[in-house]
Design a protein around this motif. Structure first.
Motif, short mmCIF file in Angstrom:
data_model
loop_
_atom_site.label_atom_id
_atom_site.label_comp_id
_atom_site.label_asym_id
_atom_site.label_seq_id
_atom_site.Cartn_x
_atom_site.Cartn_y
_atom_site.Cartn_z
N LEU A 127 0.64 -1.31 0.05
CA LEU A 127 0.15 0.04 0.03
C LEU A 127 0.88 1.31 0.05
CD1 LEU A 127 -2.71 -1.34 2.49
CD2 LEU A 127 -3.04 -0.77 -0.10
N LYS A 128 2.17 1.01 -0.18
CA LYS A 128 3.17 2.29 -0.07
C LYS A 128 3.08 3.43 0.63
CE LYS A 128 3.45 1.44 -5.43
NZ LYS A 128 3.04 0.17 -5.59
N ALA A 129 2.84 3.08 2.00
CA ALA A 129 3.10 3.69 2.96
C ALA A 129 4.43 4.80 3.04
CB ALA A 129 3.01 3.26 4.34
N THR A 165 -5.10 -15.35 15.82
CA THR A 165 -6.18 -14.19 15.41
C THR A 165 -5.32 -13.17 14.48
OG1 THR A 165 -5.24 -12.68 17.29
CG2 THR A 165 -6.95 -14.32 17.67
N GLY A 166 -3.91 -13.20 14.30
CA GLY A 166 -3.44 -12.60 13.40
C GLY A 166 -3.39 -11.10 14.22
N GLU A 167 -3.22 -10.69 15.50
CA GLU A 167 -3.47 -9.75 16.11
C GLU A 167 -2.07 -8.92 15.91
OE1 GLU A 167 -5.38 -6.86 18.88
OE2 GLU A 167 -6.03 -8.82 17.75
N GLY A 168 -2.25 -7.63 15.58
CA GLY A 168 -1.08 -6.64 15.35
C GLY A 168 -0.85 -6.55 13.85
N ALA A 169 -0.96 -7.35 12.93
CA ALA A 169 -0.61 -7.15 11.64
C ALA A 169 -1.27 -5.87 11.15
CB ALA A 169 -0.77 -8.26 10.76
N ARG A 170 -2.70 -5.56 11.38
CA ARG A 170 -3.34 -4.56 10.85
C ARG A 170 -3.08 -3.28 11.81
NH1 ARG A 170 -8.93 -4.90 11.03
NH2 ARG A 170 -8.69 -6.27 12.93
N LEU A 171 -3.12 -3.58 13.06
CA LEU A 171 -2.76 -2.37 13.96
C LEU A 171 -1.63 -1.94 13.52
CD1 LEU A 171 -3.36 -0.77 16.59
CD2 LEU A 171 -2.17 -2.77 17.84
N LEU A 172 -0.36 -2.35 13.08
CA LEU A 172 0.88 -2.08 13.03
C LEU A 172 0.83 -1.20 11.52
CD1 LEU A 172 3.38 -4.81 13.92
CD2 LEU A 172 2.95 -2.61 15.15
N TYR A 173 0.15 -1.51 10.82
CA TYR A 173 -0.11 -1.04 9.43
C TYR A 173 -0.71 0.46 9.49
CZ TYR A 173 -2.22 0.71 5.12
OH TYR A 173 -2.71 1.44 4.17
N HIS A 174 -1.62 0.45 10.47
CA HIS A 174 -2.61 1.58 10.68
C HIS A 174 -1.67 2.64 11.61
CE1 HIS A 174 -6.31 1.00 8.70
NE2 HIS A 174 -6.35 -0.13 9.36
N LEU A 175 -0.87 2.21 12.21
CA LEU A 175 0.08 2.76 13.18
C LEU A 175 1.07 3.51 12.20
CD1 LEU A 175 1.38 4.10 15.89
CD2 LEU A 175 2.77 1.80 15.83
N ILE A 176 1.52 2.96 11.32
CA ILE A 176 2.54 3.39 10.23
C ILE A 176 1.87 4.54 9.39
CG2 ILE A 176 3.77 2.98 8.36
CD1 ILE A 176 5.21 1.94 10.93
N LYS A 177 0.59 4.44 9.17
CA LYS A 177 -0.21 5.27 8.37
C LYS A 177 -0.31 6.31 9.24
CE LYS A 177 -1.98 4.90 4.89
NZ LYS A 177 -1.58 5.40 3.46
N GLN A 178 -0.81 6.30 10.59
CA GLN A 178 -0.76 7.58 11.32
C GLN A 178 0.60 8.42 11.25
OE1 GLN A 178 -3.52 8.64 13.14
NE2 GLN A 178 -4.48 7.15 11.89
N LEU A 179 1.57 7.68 10.99
CA LEU A 179 2.92 8.45 11.16
C LEU A 179 3.27 9.02 9.93
CD1 LEU A 179 5.08 5.90 13.13
CD2 LEU A 179 4.04 8.09 14.23
N GLU A 180 2.58 8.75 8.71
CA GLU A 180 2.54 9.73 7.76
C GLU A 180 2.22 11.04 7.71
OE1 GLU A 180 1.93 6.72 3.95
OE2 GLU A 180 -0.05 7.86 4.69
N LYS A 181 1.21 11.39 8.89
CA LYS A 181 0.69 12.69 8.89
C LYS A 181 1.64 13.55 9.42
CE LYS A 181 -3.62 10.44 9.20
NZ LYS A 181 -5.21 10.09 9.96
#
Length: 498
Positions: free
Chosen positions: A305-307, A482-498
């Protein structure tokens, strides 16, 4: 499953099963469903009956008893509009997808017309598509009678002529995030006789090749040359040699000196060492690399998704086994960071591997922010159950970004205190630190032990011991990992784009 978007005016490729999301205060005539009068009358009859109240989580299947499509309509109750949120949508879509699968439907469509006033289009379509991807998963690769997946196509129907770009953007992001979560689940669910440290490294390399991030794998000799003493102490009893896995993605070359480091605990099996676990306690210990699986899954999504963030992920992978070469309670060991550690319990091994990985990612990869994620303590389950990930942090802003990411994907987090008094509990009389702080505040002291190696860098420690494993199927989660953390870490990285 193949995903499509389609304008409501199109009559092509009618799906076998239609999903209709319905609020408690919805009116059928307001939904703009583009259905014939016969189908609308059947839906109205169901809505007027006493059986279906449109409560959140309520499903009602309308079997149309015909050969042409649609053959079924599934009404999805999502409660009151004022209580609506994305996770309710996510869970209800998952429930409906499983119902459609039980009806042997090959294709599904959903009209999102009554949702667009409540959330952004890309949020809605991301949530629907990621839920559908995650809901399909079942770890059955070793069963001889496993059933083939029936669902082939999922179509999102819209009536906004100029919003196709947002819709397709959300669908694409949702598919990739769902797949990242499933990759993490698949890695955790693999038994330890299959997924050794070497195999985990190879799986990371495969993910990197497919997604586009760089992977470097360090063997035992290279790990020794890095002076990763604590990591090697844990690893040395196993016949399976350790591997240090380093994954790199350069998403913002303009800010090349700003690097987010993700560190995942990678114990592919944990016996507890000489502080041995019970048999029951060892059965699920293939899951002790849930943190590693999360960062590998996250890296696939971040890259695809090219963060616009530079990210390095590190996994110190090994097994904690028992042999004549095991490290012992009472040993004093070194670390890459130079601090000495008194070992009081060999089952507190994950933090020993993590401190060397954290030191490596700061010293060698020049990470300026660090997140470590680990199935670290049973204490976090006592404190927060299996619903919420415990977090220890030294930086309010960094934690606020994690909290915002958590709200987007509904992987819940809760910040624990990190007062200096807790740090006193991990001071040793005979070394710089001891690897357990005693019976009190176990999750906090474990996190602060790792924190001793991060210096002044902004840091988050995520303990997923409770959230990384489920004892039953629930919503879009499956029994097991559950795969917990994979989506959370992605969204954290996206938050750091801002």
């Amino acid at each position: 499953m193949i995903f499509h978007s389609k304008n409501i005016k199109s009559k092509n490729n009618e799906a076998e099963t239609k999903f209709i999301t319905y609020f408690e205060d919805s009116k059928l005539e307001d939904l703009n469903l583009s259905l014939d009068n016969e189908l609308l009358s059947k839906i109205k009859f169901t809505l007027d009956s006493e059986g279906f109240k449109c409560k959140n989580g309520e499903l009602q299947n309308i079997n149309l008893f015909r050969n042409e499509s649609p053959k079924n309509i599934i009404l999805i109750g999502i409660g009151k509009k004022e209580d609506f949120n994305l996770d309710k949508l996510r869970k209800n879509i998952a429930k409906a997808v499983k119902e459609a699968a039980s009806l042997k439907s090959k294709s599904i469509d959903i009209n999102i017309g009554n949702l667009v006033s409540l959330m952004n289009l890309d949020e809605i379509t991301r949530t629907i598509s990621e839920s559908a991807v995650m809901a399909e998963y079942k770890f059955d690769k070793y069963k001889s009678d496993k059933k083939a997946k029936i669902l082939e196509q999922f179509t999102i129907i819209y009536n906004l002529e100029d919003e196709l770009e947002s819709i397709d953007k959300g669908i694409n992001e949702g598919i990739i995030l769902g797949q990242a979560n499933l990759l993490a689940r698949e890695l955790v669910n693999e038994p330890a006789n299959i997924l050794s440290p070497i195999e985990l490294a190879q799986q990371a390399k495969k993910a990197g090749d497919e997604s586009g991030f760089e992977v470097e794998i360090f063997d035992e000799a290279s790990i020794k040359a890095l002076n990763m003493q604590a990591f090697l102490e844990v690893a040395k009893a196993s016949a399976n040699p350790p591997r240090l896995i380093v994954m790199r993605y350069n998403g913002n070359p303009i800010k090349k000196d700003e690097i987010v480091g993700l560190v995942g605990k990678g114990l592919t099996y944990d016996t507890g060492g000489l502080s041995i676990k019970t048999t029951a306690g060892m059965v699920t210990m293939k899951s002790d690399m849930g943190g590693a699986a999360a960062v590998i899954g996250a890296m696939t999504a971040i890259t695809k998704l090219k963060a616009k963030v530079n990210v390095v992920a590190v996994v110190a992978s090994c097994e904690n086994m028992i042999s004549g070469n095991s490290y012992r309670p009472g040993d004093i060991i070194g670390s890459m960071g130079g601090k000495t550690i008194e070992v009081l319990n060999t089952d507190a091994e994950g933090r020993l591997t993590l401190v060397d990985a954290v030191n490596y990612i700061i010293e060698k990869e020049h990470a300026t922010k660090v997140v470590d994620i680990a199935t670290l303590t049973g204490a976090v389950i006592s404190a927060l159950g299996t619903t919420t990930t415990g977090v220890v942090s030294n930086n309010d802003f960094f934690y606020s970004r994690l909290e915002q990411a958590s709200k987007i994907c509904d992987e819940k987090v809760w910040r624990l205190p990190a007062f200096d008094e807790y740090k006193e509990l991990i001071k040793s009389d005979v070394a710089d630190l001891k690897n357990i702080g005693g019976p009190k505040a176990g999750t906090i002291t474990a996190g602060l032990f790792i924190g001793e190696f991060v210096g002044e860098n902004p840091w988050l420690h995520l303990d997923i011991a409770g959230t990384s494993w489920s004892e039953k199927d629930s919503g879009y989660e499956s029994k097991g990992a559950t795969g917990e953390g994979a989506r959370l870490l992605y969204h954290l990285i996206k938050q750091l784009e801002k």
